[in-house]
Design an enzyme around this catalytic site. Structure first.
Site, short mmCIF file in Angstrom:
data_model
loop_
_atom_site.label_atom_id
_atom_site.label_comp_id
_atom_site.label_asym_id
_atom_site.label_seq_id
_atom_site.Cartn_x
_atom_site.Cartn_y
_atom_site.Cartn_z
N LYS A 181 0.83 -1.19 0.00
CA LYS A 181 0.00 0.00 0.00
C LYS A 181 0.87 1.25 0.00
O LYS A 181 1.99 1.25 0.54
CB LYS A 181 -0.92 0.00 1.22
CG LYS A 181 -1.92 -1.16 1.21
CD LYS A 181 -2.79 -1.16 -0.02
CE LYS A 181 -3.79 -2.32 -0.03
NZ LYS A 181 -4.56 -2.34 -1.29
N HIS A 319 -8.85 -7.73 -9.76
CA HIS A 319 -8.69 -7.52 -8.33
C HIS A 319 -9.14 -8.76 -7.56
O HIS A 319 -10.23 -9.29 -7.81
CB HIS A 319 -9.54 -6.31 -7.91
CG HIS A 319 -9.69 -6.13 -6.44
ND1 HIS A 319 -10.85 -6.43 -5.77
CD2 HIS A 319 -8.82 -5.69 -5.51
CE1 HIS A 319 -10.70 -6.16 -4.49
NE2 HIS A 319 -9.48 -5.71 -4.29
#
Ligand code: MG
Length: 381
Positions: A181, A319
Site C-alpha cells: 500500500k 482484483h
C-alpha cells in the site's frame, strides 16, 4: 435440475490494517450456497460463492431481491443443455433492474453468478477453469497462471518492520511480484516503506504499489515523480477510480505502468474507462473485479469491450477474488491473479516461481481447502 435453496450469510473479516482510503476493522463479506435437487454420494450438488473482499457483505440485497427472483423462477427458465445456464440465471436475477447505478447490486448478483458457475461446473464434473477454457478460452488446457501477492498494508504499530517481514514471507511462499500500500502517508514515509520493501525483496521479486484512489491529481503527480526511479511494476489507483480526466493526464507522462479498475463494476463503466481514461494498452493494467462486477457473465462482456479497444487479455489483472477469480484467470487466459497470502482466509494456492497451477477439483475447488470448507459448512450441511 431445480435450484431448491439459496443460503447466504455475512462473514466478519475484522483486521487492524489500513490502506490509503479505508481501515478493515468492520469489514464483512458474504458467503452463498446454491443448492440443487441433484443428489450425488448422498448429498445435493451445491454451487458455492464467496465475496471478493473490500465492499462489505451483500446480504440485504440478496435477501430482498436477487435470491427470491431465482427461487421463484420456473426451472425451465434457467435450464441449459447440460445443467443450469448461468446466463439465464443472471437474466432472472436482473429482471426489473434499471441500467446504471452498479455499486452494491453488482456484488450481490456476482455472488449468484459465481455460485451458478460453480454449480454448472460441478454438474459437468469438471473444474471451472476447464469449463471456461472450453467455452470461452483457447481450449489449450491447463497452464501455469502468474500470481502476485498483495500485502504491505499500513499497520498501527511497528509498520516498517512488519512490512519487511511480510515481503520476506511472500518471497519464501514463491511469489515474484509483491504489492504494498502507498498514498496513505506523507511521501517521505511512503518512500521509506517502498525502499524497505525493495531491500527485502532484493533481486527475487518485483514491487508494485497500490494507492487506493486516495490522492488528488497534483498529489498523485508528485507521488509518481517521487517514485519514478524506483523501477516499480505498476502504480495502482493513483487517483479517484472515476476521475478519468486526472487518470488520463497522469498516463500522458507517467514513466511507470498504471493500473486501475477494481472500483468499476460493469461493462458500461469499463467502456467509459477505455474511452476517456487515457490508459496505454501496451503497459497499463485493467483490474475489474470479476465477482464484484456481476460475475463471469458480465466479465465476458467486459473482455469483449477490452479486446475491441485493442487491449490484449494479458493486460487484465483482476482484483482479488480468491479461488474463483483464479479459475477465471486460468480459463480465460488473463494476465494473472491477485492473491493475499497473509490474509485471514488465504487462497489455498501452491505458488512457485510466481505461478500457480489450477487443479482438477470440480467447480471452483473450495472443497479442497479446509478453510473454505469450514466457511461454507453451515450453508451446505
Ligand atoms: Mg487495489
Amino acid at each position: 435440475m431445480r435450484i431448491v435453496a439459496i443460503r447466504e450469510k455475512t462473514v466478519a473479516l475484522s483486521s487492524g490494517v489500513r490502506n490509503a482510503s479505508i481501515g478493515f476493522r468492520g469489514m464483512t463479506a458474504s458467503a452463498l450456497a446454491m443448492v440443487s435437487d441433484v443428489i450425488r454420494d448422498g448429498r445435493p450438488v451445491t454451487g458455492l460463492a464467496f465475496d471478493s473482499v473490500g465492499r462489505y457483505g451483500h446480504g440485504g440485497l440478496l435477501r430482498e431481491r436477487f435470491v427470491p427472483r431465482v427461487l421463484a423462477a420456473d426451472p425451465e427458465d434457467y435450464a441449459g443443455a447440460r445443467g443450469p445456464d448461468p446466463f439465464r440465471i443472471w437474466e432472472i436475477a436482473m429482471r426489473d433492474e434499471k441500467p446504471g447505478g452498479h455499486g452494491e447490486r453488482s456484488g450481490a448478483v456476482g455472488l449468484i453468478d459465481a455460485a451458478a458457475w460453480d454449480l454448472a461446473a460441478k454438474l459437468e464434473d469438471k473444474p471451472l477453469w476447464r469449463l471456461l477454457d472450453e467455452r470461452f478460452g483457447d481450449g489449450a488446457g491447463e497452464r501455469r497462471v502468474p500470481v502476485y501477492a498483495s500485502a504491505g498494508h499500513y499497520h498501527e504499530e511497528n509498520d516498517v518492520a512488519r512490512l519487511a517481514a511480510e515481503m520476506r514471507a511472500c518471497v519464501d511462499l514463491g511469489f515474484r511480484t509483491v504489492k504494498i500500500k502507498a498514498g496513505g502517508a506523507p511521501v517521505a514515509e511512503d518512500l521509506r516503506r517502498i525502499d524497505a520493501a525493495l531491500d527485502n525483496l532484493g533481486a527475487e521479486a518485483a514491487l508494485a504499489v497500490d494507492c487506493n484512489g486516495a490522492m488528488g491529481r497534483s498529489e498523485a503527480s508528485a507521488f509518481i515523480s517521487a517514485v519514478a526511479d524506483r523501477d516499480l511494476a505498476w502504480v495502482e489507483e493513483p487517483v479517484d477510480p472515476l476521475d478519468f480526466e486526472a487518470l488520463g493526464a497522469l498516463a500522458e507522462t507517467a514513466p511507470l505502468p498504471l493500473a486501475t479498475g477494481e472500483n468499476l463494476f460493469s461493462a458500461a463503466d469499463t467502456l467509459n474507462l477505455l474511452r476517456y481514461g487515457g490508459l496505454r494498452p501496451d503497459r497499463d493494467l485493467l483490474q475489474m473485479d470479476i465477482s464484484l462486477s456481476y460475475g463471469i457473465v458480465e466479465y465476458l462482456r467486459i473482455l469483449d469491450i477490452v479486446e475491441a479497444h485493442g487491449w490484449p487479455r494479458r493486460q487484465c489483472l483482476p482484483h482479488a477474488g480468491h479461488l474463483f477469480a483464479f479459475n477465471v484467470a486460468a480459463g480465460l487466459r488473463l494476465g494473472g491473479h491477485e492473491t493475499a497470502p497473509l490474509a485471514a482466509i488465504p487462497p489455498g494456492l501452491e505458488v512457485s516461481d510466481g505461478h500457480a497451477r489450477p487443479g482438477d477439483a470440480p467447480g471452483v475447488g473450495f472443497e479442497r481447502d479446509p478453510r473454505f470448507a469450514a466457511l461454507f459448512a453451515d450453508l451446505t450441511g
